[in-house]
Design an enzyme around this catalytic site. Sequence first.
Site, PDB file in Angstrom:
ATOM      1  N   GLU A 122      -7.790  -8.054   0.512  1.00  0.00           N
ATOM      2  CA  GLU A 122      -8.418  -7.064   1.376  1.00  0.00           C
ATOM      3  C   GLU A 122      -9.460  -6.262   0.613  1.00  0.00           C
ATOM      4  O   GLU A 122     -10.398  -5.721   1.201  1.00  0.00           O
ATOM      5  CB  GLU A 122      -7.361  -6.157   2.011  1.00  0.00           C
ATOM      6  N   LYS A 127      -8.012  -4.379  11.190  1.00  0.00           N
ATOM      7  CA  LYS A 127      -7.563  -5.773  11.279  1.00  0.00           C
ATOM      8  C   LYS A 127      -7.965  -6.397  12.612  1.00  0.00           C
ATOM      9  O   LYS A 127      -8.378  -7.571  12.669  1.00  0.00           O
ATOM     10  CB  LYS A 127      -6.049  -5.862  11.087  1.00  0.00           C
ATOM     11  N   TYR A 139      -6.186   1.290   9.711  1.00  0.00           N
ATOM     12  CA  TYR A 139      -5.865  -0.039   9.187  1.00  0.00           C
ATOM     13  C   TYR A 139      -5.733  -1.074  10.292  1.00  0.00           C
ATOM     14  O   TYR A 139      -6.379  -2.123  10.259  1.00  0.00           O
ATOM     15  CB  TYR A 139      -4.586  -0.002   8.353  1.00  0.00           C
ATOM     16  N   ASP A 147      -6.122   3.232  -0.207  1.00  0.00           N
ATOM     17  CA  ASP A 147      -6.495   2.048   0.578  1.00  0.00           C
ATOM     18  C   ASP A 147      -7.789   2.153   1.382  1.00  0.00           C
ATOM     19  O   ASP A 147      -7.992   1.364   2.307  1.00  0.00           O
ATOM     20  CB  ASP A 147      -5.375   1.689   1.566  1.00  0.00           C
ATOM     21  N   HIS A 172      -9.002  -0.575   4.373  1.00  0.00           N
ATOM     22  CA  HIS A 172      -9.219  -0.232   5.778  1.00  0.00           C
ATOM     23  C   HIS A 172     -10.685  -0.401   6.176  1.00  0.00           C
ATOM     24  O   HIS A 172     -11.008  -1.090   7.145  1.00  0.00           O
ATOM     25  CB  HIS A 172      -8.792   1.214   6.032  1.00  0.00           C
ATOM     26  N   GLU A 191      -1.982  -4.123  -4.306  1.00  0.00           N
ATOM     27  CA  GLU A 191      -1.214  -5.199  -3.696  1.00  0.00           C
ATOM     28  C   GLU A 191      -2.179  -6.227  -3.125  1.00  0.00           C
ATOM     29  O   GLU A 191      -2.349  -7.313  -3.675  1.00  0.00           O
ATOM     30  CB  GLU A 191      -0.334  -4.611  -2.599  1.00  0.00           C
ATOM     31  N   ASN A 205      -1.893   0.759  -8.915  1.00  0.00           N
ATOM     32  CA  ASN A 205      -1.487  -0.562  -8.456  1.00  0.00           C
ATOM     33  C   ASN A 205      -2.466  -1.067  -7.410  1.00  0.00           C
ATOM     34  O   ASN A 205      -3.222  -0.300  -6.807  1.00  0.00           O
ATOM     35  CB  ASN A 205      -0.080  -0.505  -7.853  1.00  0.00           C
TER      36      ASN A 205
END
Length: 922
Positions: free
Chosen positions: A530, A381, A377, A449, A453, A526, A524
């Site tokens: 992304e 970024k 991750y 995720d 990522h 968030e 879910n």
Amino acid sequence: MPAPRSRPAAALVLVSALAALGLGPAAGPAAAATVPVGAGSYSDTRPAGTSGPTTSTGTPVAPKVTPAAQGKPVPTNDWWSSLAFQRYGDNPYSTPMYGHPLTYQAVAGGLEIGYPTSPAVVGDGRQYEFAHKRDLTLGLTGLNSPDTKADAWSDWTVTPYWSDGARTLRTTIGHGLPFVYAKGSGGDARITTAEPPAVFADQGNVLGITVAGHHYALFAPTGTDWNVSGTTLTAGLGGKDYFSVAVLPSTDALATYRKYAYSFVTGSTVNWSYDAGTVRATYTLTTEAKEGTERGTLQALYRHQWLHTADPLTPYTYVSPRGTMKVRESASFTTSQRAAATLPGLPGAGVDAARLRGYLNEVANSSDPFSGAVDTYWTGKALGRLAQLVPLADQIGEGAIRDKLLGLIKGRLQDWFTAGGANEFSYDQAWKTLIGYPASYGSDTELNDHHFHYGYYVYAAAIVAQYDPGWAADSAWGAMVRTLVRDTANPSRTDGAFPFLRGFDVYAGHSWASGHQGFAAGNNQESSSESTNLSAALVLWGSATGDTTLRDLGTYLLTTEGEAVAQYWFDADQQVFPAAFQHDTVGMVWGSGAAYSTWWTANPEEIHGINVLPVTGGSLQLGGHKDAVRRNIAEMERENGGPAVEWRDILWEFQSLADPGAAKAKWDAGNAGYTPEAGESKAHTYHWLTALDTLGAPDATVTGSIPTSAVFTKGTTRTYVAHNHGTTARTVTFSDGKSLSVPARSTASGTGTGGSGPDPEPSTGNTFQLRTGGALTTATGAAAGSDTIASAQGANHDGTPYRPLVYEARGVNGTLRSGGSTAFRLQVDAGTTVGLGQQARVSYDLTGDGTFDRTETYQYFATDPVTGWEEYGQSRGLKSATGTLGDLRGGTVRLEVWSAIGNGDSRLQTGTDRSVLVIPYD
């Protein structure tokens, strides 16, 4: 980890060949560990001391599927994934699954079914939920299964399976399905209710009951009979193996639902397309007739779907956490939307080159440009942060800075794309997934995720490909990029190594983050932004490498999720969040509802900013609902007790999508003393805010003919921007008639040529010209063009739109002219193809609420096989009409044109006063 392990030379040759074709991983000796992919590689064995998917207590776990599904890629990160991913050792069934309108939970005796219609606001007012609550359980008499497994799945349906040795049950459930379809053996059909049911209809094999205020219909085979004993309802199957249950919108809907009770859904498929600024998607259910010949069905559309379909809908509706769902009486429907804009970077309008150069050097010359990142991750970024700056350096002629940034990005990507070092990607054969190590946030043990990522890696690689196509070749490093894409957003349903669109839920319209879905509130997500970062990365990667399949997939994903985020995270039309929920935005969407929160903090800046970052040229779609942006910022400042501090750069950039001048003023006043968010830099923030202050906010009402184009409006001036990844110059046309010449491998911007600038309000006239890209406008003087009417492919689509061209005007005001009727003249040309027929449908949404109050379908026009325009008009006659006309008050007018018959494409003229729609309004 240990030194790289080798594999036999013959196996290396085979694997290399398969990997180059995108077919890996290939079978090899059990001890083999390194799989070559182009110039890179991944491992088929996890690094020592690491873990793959586990239960919550750390026990390794394999997919919980039937023998029929063994070896197939399991779609983790879905609304139903707990059926296959057993996160909790004491629950071999499932956690609550939110299909909408129904909710489900597998238990030993079968399938719990609920229809929550009253939201609860919990957590000090920070969360609303329509939590699963059992109304009834569907099963077989005596069924007591030790577990539930996934037996089959399709794009948005799944078939759970129960067996206790004597009895076997399969059910098919899905998004938008009011029915549960059951097939069982070894026992009678059995329904148990949470309270004694009230019977409102008893027709032998068809029973209507009300439980907890919700109306259900039970359908057993013809010739059987339901028996009611307290809270237990049973029916013998009469030698058959099927029965079904439906939740009814009202008791008087029973007859309609009975018609389709034995038309069992067996699968679901979405097909998307992109053409000249318009994204279309057709959602189709496949069915099997258990009795009779009926193959149709009923399905409930989410808000983001029914807002963008012209297909007729019934009056029936359902309650859901996503607002009202509307029922379609058909096995398919089509949506049409203006494509979301994507750019590699904004043009440098108004930017001071010297100031930008200084900011760029701060990053490029940093002692640690990756800020200590080691896991997937935070490395992602950091890669994204550097990639944002490459086009900016190029714009101001700083080739040395550009190339230094590219070198940093390539070096880190290549490091990750090579197995055997301190970091690598490893393939998990059981779960058919690629896991990066060091992992983070459960990307290994929970398969969380991956789209968050890996989207950063694909985005960074796309920027590299823009400047160094050789690096992106499959024989070099491009094949590893494609492998990451296959893990996260695989467009193939037949790839045996990775599932179809792992994280993206095509019917819900957005992605899910949890790999196992093991929560009472369902799955879910968030950071929706992304997720859309991956979609934008696909647009850029596909454009840079000439892969239109991935480019168009990215455009579909970005456009679809952009609208879902607007409706379900930002409540753009203020029609989704319950009245008792006193927030204008949410940080997280759950299967059961949504929450004003994040996983790690209650700080309002992060709650609001987590669905904005990273800010890139793929973020422009966030500016499509400017009032929602303004409400969002206002709430953040109220909750925060003042303007943003920690994530000020992210939130300035977000505000600039609606009010660029106000955002730039905040930068001017507060840029000196702040620390950029981890994925941001002062160089990018300064460039972004200055460019939008100069150009104006993004204008989503106008689209370009390629995905990498955008329009900005300041006052009455529109600026058109496009990036051409190709090796030859091209002209990009826009839906308002303007065009822009773009040199090869360059970004161009300007006020465009041709056209007429910003359109006048539709209410200024009743004659609408067609514009390529999907607009209806009263503006005149545009350049003539044409759109392709897709072939009917030899089928008969008379009366039913099939891959239609869609043109639309919104915000239309007008008084219905007494005795008036719709008129049109459309110039069509079949070229030399024999046997084609084009058809038109005109729809009126009188108030702009998303429901079409009047729909008129006209007889098709049989074109001749002689090249040249022919005129198709309303004089062909009305084939069918539904609803009635009334005054337009902020309404929507839509024209659809498609091929009713024939096997060939044809053309429809745009941009002239010879192809027009005339509405009967003053």
